[in-house]
Write a protein that holds these residues in place. Structure first.
Motif, PDB file in Angstrom:
ATOM      1  N   LEU A 242      -6.797 -22.256  13.091  1.00 19.12           N
ATOM      2  CA  LEU A 242      -7.185 -20.998  12.449  1.00 19.12           C
ATOM      3  C   LEU A 242      -8.468 -21.182  11.645  1.00 19.12           C
ATOM      4  O   LEU A 242      -9.404 -20.371  11.734  1.00 19.12           O
ATOM      5  CB  LEU A 242      -6.061 -20.502  11.530  1.00 19.12           C
ATOM      6  N   GLU A 243      -8.512 -22.237  10.861  1.00 13.38           N
ATOM      7  CA  GLU A 243      -9.655 -22.458   9.974  1.00 13.38           C
ATOM      8  C   GLU A 243     -10.938 -22.753  10.758  1.00 13.38           C
ATOM      9  O   GLU A 243     -12.018 -22.262  10.427  1.00 13.38           O
ATOM     10  CB  GLU A 243      -9.355 -23.625   9.021  1.00 13.38           C
ATOM     11  N   THR A 244     -10.822 -23.562  11.800  1.00 17.85           N
ATOM     12  CA  THR A 244     -12.007 -24.044  12.512  1.00 17.85           C
ATOM     13  C   THR A 244     -12.571 -23.013  13.487  1.00 17.85           C
ATOM     14  O   THR A 244     -13.791 -22.859  13.611  1.00 17.85           O
ATOM     15  CB  THR A 244     -11.668 -25.338  13.273  1.00 17.85           C
ATOM     16  N   TYR A 245     -11.676 -22.297  14.180  1.00 19.43           N
ATOM     17  CA  TYR A 245     -12.130 -21.422  15.251  1.00 19.43           C
ATOM     18  C   TYR A 245     -11.835 -19.941  15.019  1.00 19.43           C
ATOM     19  O   TYR A 245     -12.699 -19.084  15.190  1.00 19.43           O
ATOM     20  CB  TYR A 245     -11.490 -21.842  16.585  1.00 19.43           C
ATOM     21  N   THR A 246     -10.597 -19.648  14.618  1.00 20.32           N
ATOM     22  CA  THR A 246     -10.172 -18.248  14.610  1.00 20.32           C
ATOM     23  C   THR A 246     -10.949 -17.417  13.598  1.00 20.32           C
ATOM     24  O   THR A 246     -11.517 -16.371  13.945  1.00 20.32           O
ATOM     25  CB  THR A 246      -8.670 -18.150  14.308  1.00 20.32           C
ATOM     26  N   PHE A 247     -10.953 -17.857  12.361  1.00 16.11           N
ATOM     27  CA  PHE A 247     -11.568 -17.033  11.324  1.00 16.11           C
ATOM     28  C   PHE A 247     -13.083 -16.851  11.534  1.00 16.11           C
ATOM     29  O   PHE A 247     -13.582 -15.722  11.429  1.00 16.11           O
ATOM     30  CB  PHE A 247     -11.256 -17.602   9.943  1.00 16.11           C
TER      31      PHE A 247
ATOM     32  N   ALA B 154      -9.109 -21.802  24.661  1.00 18.33           N
ATOM     33  CA  ALA B 154      -9.330 -23.211  25.011  1.00 18.33           C
ATOM     34  C   ALA B 154     -10.224 -23.916  23.998  1.00 18.33           C
ATOM     35  O   ALA B 154     -11.154 -24.632  24.345  1.00 18.33           O
ATOM     36  CB  ALA B 154      -9.903 -23.334  26.426  1.00 18.33           C
ATOM     37  N   SER B 155      -9.920 -23.715  22.705  1.00 22.74           N
ATOM     38  CA  SER B 155     -10.627 -24.435  21.634  1.00 22.74           C
ATOM     39  C   SER B 155      -9.722 -25.549  21.107  1.00 22.74           C
ATOM     40  O   SER B 155      -8.574 -25.297  20.734  1.00 22.74           O
ATOM     41  CB  SER B 155     -10.984 -23.479  20.494  1.00 22.74           C
ATOM     42  N   PRO B 156     -10.211 -26.777  21.035  1.00 21.86           N
ATOM     43  CA  PRO B 156      -9.351 -27.915  20.668  1.00 21.86           C
ATOM     44  C   PRO B 156      -9.063 -27.970  19.173  1.00 21.86           C
ATOM     45  O   PRO B 156      -9.938 -27.737  18.345  1.00 21.86           O
ATOM     46  CB  PRO B 156     -10.175 -29.126  21.109  1.00 21.86           C
ATOM     47  N   ALA B 157      -7.808 -28.288  18.825  1.00 26.06           N
ATOM     48  CA  ALA B 157      -7.423 -28.461  17.424  1.00 26.06           C
ATOM     49  C   ALA B 157      -6.074 -29.170  17.379  1.00 26.06           C
ATOM     50  O   ALA B 157      -5.271 -29.046  18.309  1.00 26.06           O
ATOM     51  CB  ALA B 157      -7.329 -27.105  16.714  1.00 26.06           C
ATOM     52  N   PRO B 158      -5.790 -29.906  16.302  1.00 23.98           N
ATOM     53  CA  PRO B 158      -4.533 -30.653  16.222  1.00 23.98           C
ATOM     54  C   PRO B 158      -3.316 -29.814  15.849  1.00 23.98           C
ATOM     55  O   PRO B 158      -2.203 -30.332  15.844  1.00 23.98           O
ATOM     56  CB  PRO B 158      -4.817 -31.696  15.136  1.00 23.98           C
TER      57      PRO B 158
END
Length: 434
Positions: free
Chosen positions: A99-104, A89-93
């Motif tokens: 991937l860049e903002t949350y996953t890595f 439940a992390s917001p992204a467009p």
């Protein structure tokens, strides 16, 4: 005094399992309204009508009474990421910025074995709470993330598949995989594959994050270990597909990249498969590769709608995956709910019987494990789930007037969630009780 074996147990409930795919066989489902499941030494001994089997029980053995509930094989989730538990439940467009903002950044923390262990413990408990007894799981590039996962899984005696992610380009330096000849992955295969109930999956993250050299070495590793699994992603998102075309201009399609490197074969599981064409699905079927359909993730990221009709026309192997953490629930019932809606939006219809098949025997067949898990065939491992048709007031009201098995299962799929799981059993042992 009881003469029953301490390793023998019986369970009375309605029983549901499958012998074939309901999409192609109208006698595929095996249903016993008043059923008996007999388990011995962690394996299925018998399953059928209570009236026919009760007399076979030894004196003194009283079945555990789950009447009014449904016992089904444990759910099998064929695609999810345990390191992404904390970023669900992390917001992204879209996929790539997500991937860049949350996953890595989240996956970077798995260089710490203590963090990996704590996350694996929570993750597995959550799966069992949702009735999932087998999953095909991505770890991170860190070998210690694999050890932490399998140690936690082994302690619970679970049938789990997992592997170390391979990724040597187009990723942050702190996650770039520099093992070169894939010796770490081979060591992990030798350590974990077929140890107890653990199975190893060779895990290139997806084609854009592996160089040609790494993909070639991955194919060679898979050839040296033909009974391991392969897991990766394919054709999830249009921007990703365009990127793959630029990175691999010689390939006919995104899926063809993997086939060129020897990564399509039985026990190869491809997450998403949204933008495959007819030739791609034909290659899936011909090679014995399988699609892991991830509806909550695909809707969350706006990736697209899986085409069940196109896949079925090729007779491609299918299963369902939650794809946590882009997926929004660990529950396979909620995943069925969204799969049904995806099919409707694509103009097709997914019956509840088919959804329960895809989450049990269909997944086992996709994994070439139908002789191990996925049904109540005698001799299989006794992984099963107890479903409470009265788990919520609404569910109780709706299932109180169902006129068919399809109607009952449809209500469970569309209205059910983790609360519907009364108990989960793995290897004949209760590992969760609501």
């Amino acid at each position: 005094m009881s003469t029953a074996s301490p390793n023998l147990q019986a369970y009375r409930a309605s029983l549901l399992h499958f012998r074939a795919d309901p999409a192609f066989d109208d006698q595929a489902a095996l249903w016993h309204e008043d059923g008996l499941l007999v388990v011995e030494d962690g394996r299925i001994k018998a399953a059928g009508d209570y009236a026919a089997l009760a007399s076979t029980l030894p004196p003194g053995l009283e079945p555990i009474d789950y009447r009014g509930k449904v016992i089904a094989p444990g759910f099998i989730d064929t695609h999810l990421h345990y390191p992404q538990t904390d970023m669900i439940a992390s917001p992204a467009p879209g996929l790539l910025p997500w991937l860049e903002t949350y996953t890595f950044p989240t996956e970077r923390r798995f260089e710490d074995p203590a963090h990996a262990r704590a996350t694996a413990e929570f993750f597995l408990d959550e799966l069992l709470r949702c009735g999932t007894t087998t999953a095909v799981v991505y770890c991170t590039v860190h070998p210690q993330s694999v050890d932490a996962f399998f140690e936690a899984s082994e302690a619970r005696n679970l049938r789990m598949v997992a592997g170390k992610v391979l990724m040597d380009r187009n990723c942050p330096d702190f996650l770039r995989d520099l093992e070169g000849d894939l010796g770490q992955s081979e060591d992990l295969i030798n350590k974990w594959h077929k140890r107890g109930r653990s199975l190893y999956a060779i895990t290139p993250r997806f084609a854009p994050t592996s160089t040609d050299v790494q993909l070639r070495l991955t194919g060679e590793l898979a050839a040296r270990h033909p009974d391991t699994f392969i897991q990766t992603h394919v054709s999830e998102n249009k921007d990703e597909c365009t990127w793959v075309n630029e990175l691999f201009p010689q390939a006919r399609s995104y899926l063809d990249v993997y086939e060129r490197f020897g990564l399509m074969r039985p026990r190869a599981l491809f997450g998403h498969c949204i933008w495959l064409d007819d030739e791609d699905f034909a290659r899936m079927a011909a090679t014995g590769s399988a699609a892991a359909v991830c509806p909550t993730s695909n809707l969350f990221l706006g990736s697209g709608l899986f085409d069940f009709e196109r896949a079925d026309s090729a007779r491609a192997l299918l299963s369902l995956g939650t794809d946590v953490g882009a997926g929004t629930s660990f529950s396979m019932l909620q995943t069925m709910n969204e799969a049904y809606k995806v099919a409707r939006l694509k103009g097709s219809y997914l019956p509840a019987l088919r959804m329960f098949y895809l989450a049990t025997l269909g997944a086992a067949r996709s994994m070439r494990l139908e002789d191990t898990i996925g049904s109540f065939q005698a001799g299989l491992e006794a992984d099963f789930v107890v479903l409470d048709r009265e788990a919520t007031p609404l569910l109780a009201r709706r299932t109180g007037h169902c006129d068919s098995l399809e109607e009952l299962l449809f209500a469970l799929a569309l209205l059910g969630d983790d609360r519907t799981i009364a108990a989960t059993y793995s290897g004949g042992r209760k590992v969760h009780q609501r």
